[in-house]
Design a protein around this motif. Structure first.
Motif, PDB file in Angstrom:
ATOM      1  N   THR A 119      50.795  63.644-120.041  1.00  0.00           N
ATOM      2  CA  THR A 119      50.886  62.268-119.541  1.00  0.00           C
ATOM      3  C   THR A 119      52.320  61.930-119.159  1.00  0.00           C
ATOM      4  O   THR A 119      52.571  61.310-118.104  1.00  0.00           O
ATOM      5  N   ASP A 120      53.249  62.344-119.992  1.00  0.00           N
ATOM      6  CA  ASP A 120      54.671  62.109-119.667  1.00  0.00           C
ATOM      7  C   ASP A 120      55.043  62.832-118.381  1.00  0.00           C
ATOM      8  O   ASP A 120      55.735  62.261-117.511  1.00  0.00           O
ATOM      9  N   ILE A 122      53.088  63.682-115.919  1.00  0.00           N
ATOM     10  CA  ILE A 122      52.408  63.048-114.779  1.00  0.00           C
ATOM     11  C   ILE A 122      53.163  61.808-114.327  1.00  0.00           C
ATOM     12  O   ILE A 122      53.339  61.577-113.125  1.00  0.00           O
ATOM     13  N   THR A 123      53.633  60.990-115.262  1.00  0.00           N
ATOM     14  CA  THR A 123      54.373  59.779-114.868  1.00  0.00           C
ATOM     15  C   THR A 123      55.673  60.144-114.165  1.00  0.00           C
ATOM     16  O   THR A 123      56.051  59.502-113.172  1.00  0.00           O
ATOM     17  N   ARG A 126      54.759  61.383-110.649  1.00  0.00           N
ATOM     18  CA  ARG A 126      54.371  60.266-109.778  1.00  0.00           C
ATOM     19  C   ARG A 126      55.598  59.576-109.193  1.00  0.00           C
ATOM     20  O   ARG A 126      55.641  59.250-108.006  1.00  0.00           O
ATOM     21  N   SER A 127      56.559  59.332-110.048  1.00  0.00           N
ATOM     22  CA  SER A 127      57.772  58.662-109.551  1.00  0.00           C
ATOM     23  C   SER A 127      58.498  59.553-108.534  1.00  0.00           C
ATOM     24  O   SER A 127      59.016  59.063-107.514  1.00  0.00           O
TER      25      SER A 127
END
Length: 162
Positions: A119-120, A122-123, A126-127
């Motif tokens: 999850t970390d 992926i964030t 995304r940025s």
């Protein structure tokens, strides 16, 4: 064989021990039983019948009790052994399940950590994708501007031979 004669194979009738021990022996003219040879009064016959019936009832009651105790004892013993067997089986199954659950808990903790790391990531990605998309739009605009500027200096004359 004639009806009145007894054979050697015919069982001999013997008094039961409970009947002789439950009823008191004759005690002479002063006791409840008349002496041998005396005629029985109706009340004495009723007393004797009552004594015999009560003795038989007591004997039957003790026989039933002993047979019931024996039968129930065997059944209870078998039920107890089956229950102990089931108890041992259930406790071993519970122990096995506890071990499996402990392993599953460890697996779940590992999966939670992996999911948190994913999850970390992926964030962050995304940025970065958003920044690159902005950069691409900026570069496309710049490229289009440069192409249009390079065409401005080119003059086309139609109909004149070179």
């Amino acid at each position: 064989m004639p009806k009145g004669s007894k054979s050697a194979s015919a069982p001999l009738l013997t008094p039961r021990p409970g009947a002789t021990s439950a009823s008191p022996p004759p005690s002479g003219p002063s006791g409840p039983w008349p002496a041998l040879g005396e005629p029985l009064a109706e009340s004495d016959a009723n007393t004797i019948k009552t004594d015999i019936l009560s003795a038989l009832r007591e004997e039957i009651k003790t026989m039933f009790k002993s047979e019931l105790h024996a039968a129930l004892g065997e059944n209870l013993t078998s039920i107890k052994s089956e229950l102990l067997h089931f108890k041992a089986e259930i406790s071993s199954n519970i122990t096995t399940m506890k071990q499996e659950f402990a392993g599953l808990r460890g697996t779940i903790v590992d999966m939670e950590q992996s999911l948190s790391a994913c999850t970390d990531d992926i964030t962050i990605l995304r940025s970065q994708v958003e920044n690159m998309a902005k950069e691409i739009v900026k570069l496309e605009n710049k490229c289009e501007d440069l192409e249009s500027r390079s065409r401005r200096n080119n003059i086309r004359i139609i109909g004149v031979s070179e």
